[in-house]
Write a protein that holds these residues in place. Structure first.
Motif, PDB file in Angstrom:
ATOM      1  N   ARG A   1      -8.781   3.127  -2.118  1.00 47.50           N
ATOM      2  CA  ARG A   1      -7.791   2.398  -1.322  1.00 47.50           C
ATOM      3  C   ARG A   1      -6.641   3.333  -0.922  1.00 47.50           C
ATOM      4  O   ARG A   1      -6.193   3.318   0.230  1.00 47.50           O
ATOM      5  CB  ARG A   1      -7.274   1.221  -2.143  1.00 47.50           C
ATOM      6  N   GLU A   2      -6.225   4.126  -1.899  1.00 46.74           N
ATOM      7  CA  GLU A   2      -5.116   5.058  -1.616  1.00 46.74           C
ATOM      8  C   GLU A   2      -5.530   6.084  -0.554  1.00 46.74           C
ATOM      9  O   GLU A   2      -4.737   6.438   0.316  1.00 46.74           O
ATOM     10  CB  GLU A   2      -4.731   5.771  -2.918  1.00 46.74           C
TER      11      GLU A   2
ATOM     12  N   ASN B   1       0.806  -1.236   0.000  1.00 48.19           N
ATOM     13  CA  ASN B   1       0.000   0.000   0.000  1.00 48.19           C
ATOM     14  C   ASN B   1       0.832   1.276   0.000  1.00 48.19           C
ATOM     15  O   ASN B   1       0.571   2.226   0.743  1.00 48.19           O
ATOM     16  CB  ASN B   1      -0.962   0.018   1.192  1.00 48.19           C
TER      17      ASN B   1
ATOM     18  N   VAL C   1      -5.276   4.434   2.645  1.00 47.08           N
ATOM     19  CA  VAL C   1      -3.876   4.355   3.093  1.00 47.08           C
ATOM     20  C   VAL C   1      -3.457   5.687   3.725  1.00 47.08           C
ATOM     21  O   VAL C   1      -2.866   5.713   4.821  1.00 47.08           O
ATOM     22  CB  VAL C   1      -2.946   4.029   1.902  1.00 47.08           C
TER      23      VAL C   1
ATOM     24  N   VAL D   1      -8.451   0.424   3.423  1.00 50.67           N
ATOM     25  CA  VAL D   1      -7.109  -0.011   3.078  1.00 50.67           C
ATOM     26  C   VAL D   1      -6.943  -1.516   3.281  1.00 50.67           C
ATOM     27  O   VAL D   1      -6.122  -2.163   2.633  1.00 50.67           O
ATOM     28  CB  VAL D   1      -6.081   0.792   3.916  1.00 50.67           C
TER      29      VAL D   1
END
Lengths: 230, 488
Positions: free
Chosen positions: B340-341, A93, B344, B484
């Motif tokens: 998702r980023e 990630n 994060v 995430v």
């Protein structure tokens, strides 16, 4: 010191109620390296997200150095994640269009560290996780899996957190690279006195940690060790 | 790396998509800017038109105007009456004369025809006087209105006379033309004291050229020698076939010392024009004077320009909204793509406002690029778009005005009106009668991209883009950091 008290997380799935975490309690001393093992879907990642304040428990509490997370507003939870928690994920990630050093600088930027100071610390951390200096400025999507995981570990250490939560940190790596990553986490735990909790389904990895917990049907049990890792 | 640097980097993550987004934005922004430029240009023109004639009233004898019609002439006493009306700042009297070339009269006499109406050189009511001059008109009679019998002469016998158009001479009480507009003197000076009889004249450019006149040259009117004090440019061929003398001088030449052909009444503000028009009309009496506001074609022209202005403003807003919607959709797509980023970033301690700001800045980078390309498009296309808008909008107006103007022109061939001897285009507005100028007013709008308008347009685009980007930016706040771990 991290104290987990009767932690419960339940979800509704149609008419059913699922409890991936069901009354989990344990304590971790500062600087310890522990693991949680369990089958896929046993609730390992859910427990990790509760410990890292990514999710809120249905009931129970997590107390970090005497501070209870239950009832903290979102802003304070963000601050907790920024200051006290470092995450290492199975999928790394990282932000793909940023360089390794920029990725490591991100948590420090969010914490308000000055640019020169965060650049210097990011480089130090990348050296510490033994990333080739030539690759510091390389975009992370051009690094190998092992290199990306090293960058992710350096990012997790950026703000000198009290607790590092690693979710399957070797899951996407070959055996040899996985070994290196575990050694790295182990040395970081010793050198920085950082508490590290690794979630894995890999028992060989779990054996290398000081304490090992098993999560089964939402309940946690600790496996008894006969020898010390360190 | 700062939020801004990260936003700029993110904007170029997918270069092909960025290029496509910038291209679409550029079209929308370019159209918006072009519409704004057109709107500003038309607005400026309307303002200019209103400013030029908006506060001017024209007073003609009741039943008469220019060289046509009847009724009793206006007098200097009536000018004083008009001047005493509230909100009137000035009253300028005019005295119209027709200068007839001496040789043309001779020719006509030789052919046995009369170029003058039954009034013997005066129209019905005698609003104008015909006097002789040694000047030659700068406008040929041509064939307009079959005045020289050039069309449809088959079967006729005898020779039609070749007509020479008269020259318009106007006595003025101030340095303005017969519509109240300031004279554009291109060489020489004005007439000085316009209230004194003096043998000085202002001559139109084409008339001066035709008769080889320069400042200081002389010519005669009624055998009296006049000196050219200045040469003016009225902007039209008809307007430049004219001579101006002082009002007393014109009255002396016409041997009507107290008479006026018309009065130009200036009102102190546009707001008072309507009420002052009524007041002047009441003061002079409806049986004595007709009071009109400005040029008659102005209303039509301004109305059309106002329509263009409204259309361009609506199009500007629509194009702006389109740009805003494009940004909104693109940013919503990016937010969904980067859930998702975002998770994060939240997991490692980013605040909601930091992430929101990052997305807003990213959208502004796209808008900035779109604005640069859009400004180029606008600078190239705004003239064409403005012209297209104006021409499409003036088609209806032109059709109407042509119909009206044609009707008037057809009804008033030179010399065909008894007692009139009416020259073609003898009415203000030139060819096609009083409404013919509307099309000219419409097409004279120049749309040029000024930095101020461009800056205002781009500021509006950025404001809309920020609003468009705020929605997806706020959406990022709803994304939970646990995203995430999804798919881990």
């Amino acid at each position: 010191m991290i104290v987990v008290k009767d932690l419960v997380r339940q979800f509704k799935s149609g008419d059913r109620t699922i409890k991936p975490v069901n009354g989990v309690s344990f304590e971790l001393e500062k600087g310890s390296l522990a693991s949680i093992v369990g089958k896929s879907g046993s609730g390992k990642s859910t427990l990790l997200s509760l410990l890292g304040a990514l999710d809120k428990p249905t009931s129970g509490d997590v107390v970090v150095d005497g501070v209870s997370l239950a009832g903290l507003p979102d802003g304070k939870l963000t601050e907790y994640r920024r200051r006290d928690i470092g995450f290492v994920f199975q999928q790394f990630n990282l932000i793909p269009n940023l360089s390794a050093v920029d990725n490591v600088m991100l948590p420090m930027e969010f914490a308000g560290v000055r640019k020169a100071a965060r650049l210097q610390r990011a480089k130090e951390l990348l050296e510490q996780v033994q990333l080739d200096p030539e690759k510091h400025s390389r975009r992370t999507n051009r690094l190998s899996g092992g290199e990306q995981q090293r960058v992710a570990i350096a990012r997790a250490l950026a703000n000198e957190p009290k607790l590092i939560l690693a979710d399957e940190p070797t899951g996407n790596l070959d055996e040899q690279t996985g070994e290196h990553i575990i050694e790295l986490l182990s040395s970081l735990s010793r050198d920085h006195n950082t508490t590290i909790l690794v979630v894995t389904h890999d028992r060989s990895l779990a054996k290398k940690t000081e304490r090992c917990f098993r999560l089964q049907q939402g309940r946690l049990t600790e496996e008894v060790r006969t020898e010390s890792r360190r | 790396m700062s939020v801004l640097a990260r936003s700029v980097g993110n904007a170029f993550r997918n270069k092909i998509r960025t290029a496509a987004v910038v291209a679409v934005l550029a079209v929308a922004i370019g159209l918006a800017l072009a519409m704004l430029v057109a709107n500003q240009a038309v607005g400026a023109k309307v303002q200019e038109l209103n400013a030029s004639v908006g506060t001017t009233l024209t007073v003609n004898p009741a039943g008469g105007q220019g060289f046509e019609g009847g009724g009793e002439p206006l007098t200097t006493a009536e000018a004083e009456t008009a001047a005493s009306v509230a909100n009137v700042t000035s009253v300028v009297g005019t005295k119209a004369l027709r200068l007839q070339t001496a040789t043309a009269g001779t020719t006509d006499s030789a052919t046995g025809t009369t170029q003058q109406g039954p009034g013997g050189g005066f129209g019905p009511g005698g609003q104008q006087a015909t006097v002789t001059t040694n000047l030659t008109a700068a406008v040929d009679a041509g064939t307009l209105g079959n005045r020289n019998g050039s069309a449809g002469t088959t079967g006729t016998t005898g020779t039609q006379p070749v007509r020479a158009l008269p020259i318009t001479a106007t006595g003025i009480g101030a340095e303005v033309d017969s519509t109240g507009k300031a004279l554009d003197i291109t060489s020489g000076t004005g007439l000085g004291d316009y209230t004194a009889a003096e043998a000085k004249t202002l001559v139109g450019t084409s008339l001066a050229e035709k008769n080889s006149l320069t400042v200081g040259s002389t010519f005669t009117i009624q055998d009296k020698t006049f000196t050219v004090a200045g040469i003016f440019d009225a902007g039209t061929t008809f307007g430049n076939n004219a001579v101006y003398v002082t009002l007393p001088e014109a009255q002396t030449l016409a041997e009507t010392p107290d008479e006026l052909s018309s009065m130009i009444v200036t009102v102190n503000s546009m707001e008072n024009v309507d009420s002052t028009k009524t007041a002047v009309q009441d003061a002079l009496g409806t049986d004595k004077a007709d009071v009109t506001q400005g040029q008659r074609n102005l209303e039509t022209a301004v109305s059309s320009l106002d329509s263009v202005k409204n259309i361009s403003m609506v199009a500007f807003i629509a194009a702006l909204a389109t740009a805003g919607i494009i940004i909104l959709l693109i940013m919503v797509m990016l937010v969904r793509e980067r859930r998702r980023e975002i998770g994060v970033l939240k997991a490692i301690g980013a605040r909601n406002r930091t992430i929101g700001l990052q997305f807003v800045l990213e959208s502004l980078v796209l808008v900035a690029l779109g604005s640069v390309v859009g400004a180029v498009i606008a600078s190239l296309a705004s003239g064409g778009i403005a012209s297209a808008l104006i021409s499409s909008n003036s088609t209806t107006t032109a059709a109407t005005t042509t119909q009206r103007g044609g009707g008037l022109a057809g009804a008033m061939p030179n010399g065909a009106v008894p007692g009139g001897g009416l020259p073609g285009g003898g009415l203000p507005g030139g060819q096609g009668g009083p409404f013919g100028g509307a099309s000219q007013l419409l097409t004279s709008v120049t749309a040029s991209v000024s930095p101020g308008v461009l800056a205002a347009g781009i500021a509006a685009v950025f404001a809309v883009a920020i609003i468009g980007a705020l929605v997806p930016a706020l959406l990022t706040a709803r994304i939970r950091p646990i995203e995430v771990l999804r798919g881990e």
